[in-house]
Design a protein around this motif. Structure first.
Motif, mmCIF file in Angstrom:
data_model
loop_
_atom_site.group_PDB
_atom_site.id
_atom_site.type_symbol
_atom_site.label_atom_id
_atom_site.label_comp_id
_atom_site.label_asym_id
_atom_site.label_seq_id
_atom_site.Cartn_x
_atom_site.Cartn_y
_atom_site.Cartn_z
ATOM 1 N N ARG A 126 -6.493 -29.860 15.396
ATOM 2 C CA ARG A 126 -6.662 -28.681 14.531
ATOM 3 C C ARG A 126 -5.669 -28.688 13.370
ATOM 4 O O ARG A 126 -6.007 -28.300 12.249
ATOM 5 N N LEU A 127 -4.443 -29.103 13.636
ATOM 6 C CA LEU A 127 -3.458 -29.176 12.554
ATOM 7 C C LEU A 127 -3.917 -30.151 11.475
ATOM 8 O O LEU A 127 -3.868 -29.835 10.285
ATOM 9 N N LEU A 128 -4.342 -31.336 11.895
ATOM 10 C CA LEU A 128 -4.758 -32.350 10.930
ATOM 11 C C LEU A 128 -5.933 -31.908 10.077
ATOM 12 O O LEU A 128 -5.937 -32.116 8.872
ATOM 13 N N PHE A 129 -6.919 -31.314 10.714
ATOM 14 C CA PHE A 129 -8.179 -31.083 10.020
ATOM 15 C C PHE A 129 -8.392 -29.658 9.529
ATOM 16 O O PHE A 129 -9.346 -29.412 8.792
ATOM 17 N N HIS A 130 -7.529 -28.743 9.912
ATOM 18 C CA HIS A 130 -7.719 -27.365 9.455
ATOM 19 C C HIS A 130 -6.462 -26.794 8.802
ATOM 20 O O HIS A 130 -6.491 -26.395 7.654
ATOM 21 N N HIS A 131 -5.377 -26.774 9.536
ATOM 22 C CA HIS A 131 -4.166 -26.127 9.026
ATOM 23 C C HIS A 131 -3.542 -26.878 7.855
ATOM 24 O O HIS A 131 -3.208 -26.264 6.842
ATOM 25 N N ASN A 185 -8.283 -37.801 4.344
ATOM 26 C CA ASN A 185 -9.724 -37.573 4.174
ATOM 27 C C ASN A 185 -10.367 -38.701 3.371
ATOM 28 O O ASN A 185 -11.482 -39.130 3.685
ATOM 29 N N ALA A 186 -9.680 -39.181 2.345
ATOM 30 C CA ALA A 186 -10.211 -40.284 1.532
ATOM 31 C C ALA A 186 -10.378 -41.545 2.382
ATOM 32 O O ALA A 186 -11.357 -42.285 2.205
ATOM 33 N N GLU A 187 -9.457 -41.779 3.306
ATOM 34 C CA GLU A 187 -9.583 -42.932 4.212
ATOM 35 C C GLU A 187 -10.827 -42.803 5.085
ATOM 36 O O GLU A 187 -11.547 -43.778 5.301
ATOM 37 N N MET A 188 -11.076 -41.594 5.592
ATOM 38 C CA MET A 188 -12.266 -41.383 6.426
ATOM 39 C C MET A 188 -13.538 -41.595 5.619
ATOM 40 O O MET A 188 -14.494 -42.216 6.098
ATOM 41 N N ILE A 189 -13.558 -41.099 4.396
ATOM 42 C CA ILE A 189 -14.739 -41.253 3.540
ATOM 43 C C ILE A 189 -14.965 -42.722 3.225
ATOM 44 O O ILE A 189 -16.097 -43.220 3.272
ATOM 45 N N GLU A 190 -13.902 -43.440 2.943
ATOM 46 C CA GLU A 190 -14.021 -44.865 2.626
ATOM 47 C C GLU A 190 -14.542 -45.645 3.833
ATOM 48 O O GLU A 190 -15.381 -46.549 3.694
ATOM 49 N N MET A 191 -14.066 -45.302 5.022
ATOM 50 C CA MET A 191 -14.549 -45.944 6.236
ATOM 51 C C MET A 191 -16.048 -45.689 6.413
ATOM 52 O O MET A 191 -16.821 -46.599 6.692
ATOM 53 N N ALA A 192 -16.469 -44.450 6.217
ATOM 54 C CA ALA A 192 -17.887 -44.108 6.333
ATOM 55 C C ALA A 192 -18.703 -44.819 5.246
ATOM 56 O O ALA A 192 -19.790 -45.343 5.517
ATOM 57 N N ARG A 193 -18.182 -44.861 4.035
ATOM 58 C CA ARG A 193 -18.895 -45.515 2.934
ATOM 59 C C ARG A 193 -19.120 -46.991 3.259
ATOM 60 O O ARG A 193 -20.194 -47.541 3.016
ATOM 61 N N GLY A 194 -18.126 -47.634 3.833
ATOM 62 C CA GLY A 194 -18.248 -49.044 4.202
ATOM 63 C C GLY A 194 -19.427 -49.305 5.124
ATOM 64 O O GLY A 194 -20.102 -50.338 5.004
ATOM 65 N N TRP A 254 -22.831 -39.503 -1.082
ATOM 66 C CA TRP A 254 -23.073 -38.179 -0.486
ATOM 67 C C TRP A 254 -22.939 -38.258 1.025
ATOM 68 O O TRP A 254 -22.252 -37.442 1.645
ATOM 69 N N ALA A 255 -23.604 -39.231 1.628
ATOM 70 C CA ALA A 255 -23.564 -39.382 3.082
ATOM 71 C C ALA A 255 -22.148 -39.709 3.557
ATOM 72 O O ALA A 255 -21.708 -39.215 4.601
ATOM 73 N N ALA A 256 -21.431 -40.522 2.786
ATOM 74 C CA ALA A 256 -20.061 -40.897 3.164
ATOM 75 C C ALA A 256 -19.128 -39.690 3.150
ATOM 76 O O ALA A 256 -18.191 -39.615 3.942
ATOM 77 N N HIS A 257 -19.369 -38.750 2.266
ATOM 78 C CA HIS A 257 -18.582 -37.517 2.255
ATOM 79 C C HIS A 257 -19.002 -36.571 3.375
ATOM 80 O O HIS A 257 -18.168 -35.925 4.007
ATOM 81 N N LEU A 258 -20.294 -36.477 3.605
ATOM 82 C CA LEU A 258 -20.815 -35.517 4.567
ATOM 83 C C LEU A 258 -20.600 -35.939 6.025
ATOM 84 O O LEU A 258 -20.291 -35.097 6.877
ATOM 85 N N ALA A 259 -20.748 -37.217 6.341
ATOM 86 C CA ALA A 259 -20.651 -37.668 7.736
ATOM 87 C C ALA A 259 -19.296 -37.327 8.374
ATOM 88 O O ALA A 259 -19.259 -36.741 9.465
ATOM 89 N N PRO A 260 -18.158 -37.646 7.742
ATOM 90 C CA PRO A 260 -16.880 -37.265 8.359
ATOM 91 C C PRO A 260 -16.702 -35.745 8.451
ATOM 92 O O PRO A 260 -16.190 -35.232 9.448
ATOM 93 N N THR A 261 -17.162 -35.027 7.424
ATOM 94 C CA THR A 261 -17.044 -33.569 7.434
ATOM 95 C C THR A 261 -17.834 -32.978 8.598
ATOM 96 O O THR A 261 -17.334 -32.113 9.330
ATOM 97 N N ALA A 262 -19.053 -33.459 8.779
ATOM 98 C CA ALA A 262 -19.888 -32.970 9.879
ATOM 99 C C ALA A 262 -19.296 -33.346 11.231
ATOM 100 O O ALA A 262 -19.319 -32.540 12.174
ATOM 101 N N THR A 263 -18.751 -34.539 11.330
ATOM 102 C CA THR A 263 -18.148 -34.985 12.595
ATOM 103 C C THR A 263 -16.970 -34.099 12.962
ATOM 104 O O THR A 263 -16.867 -33.625 14.104
ATOM 105 N N ILE A 264 -16.081 -33.856 12.016
ATOM 106 C CA ILE A 264 -14.896 -33.036 12.281
ATOM 107 C C ILE A 264 -15.302 -31.605 12.614
ATOM 108 O O ILE A 264 -14.764 -30.992 13.550
ATOM 109 N N ALA A 265 -16.264 -31.069 11.879
ATOM 110 C CA ALA A 265 -16.729 -29.703 12.161
ATOM 111 C C ALA A 265 -17.357 -29.619 13.546
ATOM 112 O O ALA A 265 -17.134 -28.654 14.291
ATOM 113 N N ALA A 266 -18.120 -30.630 13.923
ATOM 114 C CA ALA A 266 -18.765 -30.634 15.244
ATOM 115 C C ALA A 266 -17.728 -30.740 16.360
ATOM 116 O O ALA A 266 -17.842 -30.055 17.386
ATOM 117 N N ILE A 267 -16.728 -31.566 16.175
ATOM 118 C CA ILE A 267 -15.686 -31.695 17.199
ATOM 119 C C ILE A 267 -14.868 -30.414 17.285
ATOM 120 O O ILE A 267 -14.527 -29.959 18.383
#
Length: 194
Positions: free
Chosen positions: A104-109, A124-133, A147-160
């Motif tokens: 929660r600290l990493l992804f929200h606070h 966040n940029a590292e996560m997007i780059e990993m997804a883009r790859g 678009w998908a590279a930005h959305l996939a990590p965001t959706a994953t973190i929100a779901a977790i």
């Protein structure tokens, strides 16, 4: 909340005391946030004096940064190589279950704290780059892949995060559902590319 099983005021070796402080500080910062948490709050929760706390950390900002670094390091260890595979969802769920306050600290606070925003943006940029790859291999249009590279990590973190908030129901089913969401994002971007 003295952390690491140490009784309040017990004399601990330096490394063990530092780990205890980081563990307790993670919980305290995750509850109240950086701005609303004082060093006296962390010291009190750890069952130590502010003097002992200052032997390990010169300031609240230094302590918070150490807490974030520890949470990132734990997450990196749990996930392993920076390749996006189906197993990454299981690894992320397991890491979040082991350290919900750190997650929660990493992804929200931290994202809300201007002093730490640049570090959060880099992460966040590292996560997007990993997804883009991964996603650019299957999505021919670069704009939709982005678009998908930005959305996939965001959706994953929100779901977790939602999974943690719901009391961590069946992690195997949660992993399947999150993978379905990510698959849907990729499928939508592929369809838009054609």
């Amino acid at each position: 909340m003295t952390g690491e099983g140490a009784p309040p005021g017990a004399k601990l070796p330096r490394a063990q005391r530092r780990e205890q402080i980081l563990s307790v500080a993670t919980e305290v910062f995750a509850t109240a946030g950086f701005t609303s948490t004082g060093l006296e709050d962390v010291a009190g929760a750890a069952g130590i004096s502010r003097a002992i706390l200052y032997r390990h950390f010169e300031s609240k900002a230094q302590l918070y940064r150490a807490v974030l670094d520890r949470a990132r390091e734990r997450l990196h260890r749990a996930v392993g190589e920076p390749d996006y595979t189906e197993g990454i969802i299981d690894d992320l769920l397991a890491a979040a279950a082991r350290d919900p306050a750190g997650f929660r600290l990493l992804f929200h606070h931290a994202a809300r704290e201007s002093e730490f925003r640049a570090e959060t943006d880099r992460f966040n940029a590292e996560m997007i780059e990993m997804a883009r790859g991964q996603l650019t291999q299957d999505i021919p249009d670069p704009a939709w892949a982005q678009w998908a590279a930005h959305l996939a990590p965001t959706a994953t973190i929100a779901a977790i995060s939602a999974w943690l908030d719901a009391g961590q129901p069946d992690p195997d089913t949660a992993a399947i559902l999150i993978r379905d969401v990510i698959t849907g994002i990729g499928a939508a971007a592929r369809a838009a590319s054609q």
